[in-house]
Design an enzyme around this catalytic site. Structure first.
Site, PDB file in Angstrom:
ATOM      1  N   GLU A 166      -5.090  27.670 -16.274  1.00  0.00           N
ATOM      2  CA  GLU A 166      -4.723  26.836 -15.135  1.00  0.00           C
ATOM      3  C   GLU A 166      -3.218  26.699 -14.917  1.00  0.00           C
ATOM      4  O   GLU A 166      -2.645  25.603 -15.060  1.00  0.00           O
ATOM      5  CB  GLU A 166      -5.329  25.438 -15.274  1.00  0.00           C
ATOM      6  CG  GLU A 166      -6.837  25.437 -15.391  1.00  0.00           C
ATOM      7  CD  GLU A 166      -7.415  24.018 -15.369  1.00  0.00           C
ATOM      8  OE1 GLU A 166      -6.642  23.055 -15.478  1.00  0.00           O
ATOM      9  OE2 GLU A 166      -8.647  23.887 -15.241  1.00  0.00           O
ATOM     10  N   GLU A 350     -14.693  26.872 -17.318  1.00  0.00           N
ATOM     11  CA  GLU A 350     -14.857  25.421 -17.525  1.00  0.00           C
ATOM     12  C   GLU A 350     -15.682  24.862 -16.384  1.00  0.00           C
ATOM     13  O   GLU A 350     -15.482  25.237 -15.221  1.00  0.00           O
ATOM     14  CB  GLU A 350     -13.509  24.674 -17.528  1.00  0.00           C
ATOM     15  CG  GLU A 350     -12.679  24.866 -18.763  1.00  0.00           C
ATOM     16  CD  GLU A 350     -11.361  24.100 -18.714  1.00  0.00           C
ATOM     17  OE1 GLU A 350     -11.292  23.036 -18.074  1.00  0.00           O
ATOM     18  OE2 GLU A 350     -10.397  24.594 -19.332  1.00  0.00           O
TER      19      GLU A 350
HETATM   20  C1  BGC Z   1      -8.428  21.501 -18.295  1.00  0.00           C
HETATM   21  C2  BGC Z   1      -8.981  20.721 -19.475  1.00  0.00           C
HETATM   22  C3  BGC Z   1      -9.257  19.302 -19.035  1.00  0.00           C
HETATM   23  C4  BGC Z   1     -10.320  19.356 -17.957  1.00  0.00           C
HETATM   24  C5  BGC Z   1     -10.754  18.001 -17.440  1.00  0.00           C
HETATM   25  C6  BGC Z   1      -9.108  21.216 -16.997  1.00  0.00           C
HETATM   26  O1  BGC Z   1      -8.140  21.060 -16.003  1.00  0.00           O
HETATM   27  O2  BGC Z   1      -8.346  22.864 -18.571  1.00  0.00           O
HETATM   28  O3  BGC Z   1      -8.067  20.792 -20.515  1.00  0.00           O
HETATM   29  O4  BGC Z   1      -9.634  18.474 -20.080  1.00  0.00           O
HETATM   30  O5  BGC Z   1      -9.858  20.085 -16.856  1.00  0.00           O
HETATM   31  O6  BGC Z   1      -9.709  17.356 -16.803  1.00  0.00           O
END
Ligand code: BGC
Length: 447
Positions: A166, A350
């Site tokens: 990111e 994610e």
């Molecule tokens: C990040 C994580 C973060 C998650 C929730 C993502 O932007 O890669 O490290 O905990 O979102 O905010």
């Protein structure tokens, strides 16, 4: 209807080093910008919360991998703390720190879990921040050299690598708005940091082609923007917001160009990229990693610098981080990547949600129906994108554990495994049981 998920679909969970490991200075590690930031009460929103202990994963790694196996994970996405491997960010390798990741990878492989290794999940060595961090053009070489150390040591065992996690958040949070380390608030710095991050990404991919034999990609956070109305103003705001958040890094990485809207967004702070910088950023990558949490219904407003705001949806469910639950957005954004970036191989790197969990973990059960519903909706959305032709190879749920949610500390729980931060006891939430079933049935239980 037949199950959209291919037999070899990679079901996993994701974490990041500073959020779970604890012991940030153990065994000769160098401090990171997050070590500094979290210990500075002027900067950290959740004052007193640091990564000093976190989930104590550094000391509990073998038990944690055993827990992953019990869940049935086929893959695990983790990140390497650069400063454990190179305490000064460059120069001398710290074998003890590198050894931790070697043991982690070996333990994963012994348990039949495929490692996905992210080189940079926001924890720049503090020694490099002292040299200007991502504002210094040398950062591309620093990062490529660090990458080379990791590739040479681990590419035989790790076959999927990520350069940056990111870059948008690194720049927006770290250099523009200051909510994240290193906590700068400077619009003139943001485009410079972005350009160096993408030069670093390209330099690391080039290094990988010299010494690595497998796959490497870039992870971006994508939040599809839907115009709030047909007005030209809202449409233009949506185009600016899309360029700023969703295209700013993918366009140079894949097309070797910057979205034209960025010059409008940044105004006099915008810097043109030289042909060399554009060429460096644009290296062939093997996959695009997509992090998806929410969407944004966009209207024009005066907010700095994008001049685009969010319209709250009165009927929607919101998570405790204030994000609208909107599974269709994941399907839409995956198809947008397919259509706009040459139909790449995609991993969802994610996806997940923070909700309040009832404090009953000590009784051996954590009911988290909202998280389970979120996961059902979003995994179904991934299946829908596969049915519509997107080439999606895996899904990494965020997150395995409740962990340090950066400047928000331990107040936001994203885990499917509950962590009691006083005792370090781990308890499977109901969502973990659901995810185990999803994995065991290759997604068919959602059909
Ligand atoms: C990040 C994580 C973060 C998650 C929730 C993502 O932007 O890669 O490290 O905990 O979102 O905010």
């Amino acid at each position: 209807m037949s199950n959209p998920f291919p037999d070899d679909f990679l079901w996993g969970c994701a974490t990041a080093a500073y959020q779970i490991e604890g012991s940030p200075l153990a065994d000769g590690a160098g401090a990171s910008i997050w070590q500094r930031f979290s210990h500075d009460p002027r900067l950290m929103a959740a004052k007193g919360d640091t990564g000093d202990v976190a989930c104590d994963h550094y000391n509990r790694m073998a038990d944690d991998v055993a827990l992953m196996k019990r869940l049935g994970l086929k893959a695990y996405r983790f990140s390497v703390a650069w400063g454990r491997v190179l305490p000064d960010g460059i120069g001398q390798v710290n074998e003890a720190g590198l050894g931790f990741y070697e043991r982690l990878v070996d333990t994963l492989l012994e348990n039949g879990i495929e490692p996905l290794c992210t080189l940079y999940h926001w924890d720049l060595p503090a020694a490099l921040d002292d040299r200007g961090g991502w504002l210094n053009r040398d950062s591309a070489d620093w990062f490529a050299d660090y990458g080379r150390v990791m590739f040479e040591r681990l590419d035989g065992r790790v076959t999927k690598w990520v350069t940056l996690n990111e870059p948008w958040v690194v720049t927006d949070g770290g250099y523009l708005h200051g909510a994240l380390a290193p906590g700068h608030r400077n619009v003139f710095e943001a485009p410079i940091a972005s350009r160096n991050l993408m030069r670093a990404h390209g330099a690391a991919v080039k290094a990988y082609r010299e010494v690595g034999k497998h796959e490497i990609g870039l992870v971006v956070n994508l939040e599809p923007k839907y115009p709030a109305s047909d007005s030209p103003e809202d449409q233009a705001a949506t185009a600016r917001a899309t360029a700023y958040m969703n295209r700013q890094y993918l366009d140079p990485a894949i097309h070797g160009a910057n979205p034209a809207e960025l010059a409008d967004v940044f105004g006099e702070a915008w810097v043109d990229w030289s042909a060399e910088d554009l060429a460096l950023a644009r290296q062939p990558i093997d996959f695009v990693g997509v992090n998806y949490y929410t969407r944004n219904v966009t209207k024009t407003d005066d907010s700095f610098p994008v001049r685009a705001g969010m319209v709250v949806q009165p009927q929607a469910t919101y998570t405790t981080t204030g994000w609208e639950v909107f599974g269709q957005g994941l399907t839409d954004v995956l198809l947008w990547v397919k259509d706009n970036y040459g139909d790449p191989t995609i991993y969802i790197t994610e996806n997940g949600a923070a909700f309040y969990d009832p404090p009953t973990a000590s009784q051996g059960r954590v009911e988290d129906p909202l998280r389970a519903a979120y996961l059902r909706e979003h995994i179904t959305a991934v299946g829908n994108a596969i049915e519509q032709g997107a080439r999606i190879k895996g899904y990494m749920l965020w997150s395995l554990f409740d962990n340090l949610e950066w400047s928000l500390g331990y107040s936001k729980r994203f885990g499917i495994v509950h962590v009691n931060f006083e005792t370090q006891e781990r308890t499977f939430k109901d969502s973990a049981k659901l995810y185990s079933e999803v994995i065991a049935t290759n997604g068919a239980c959602l059909g």
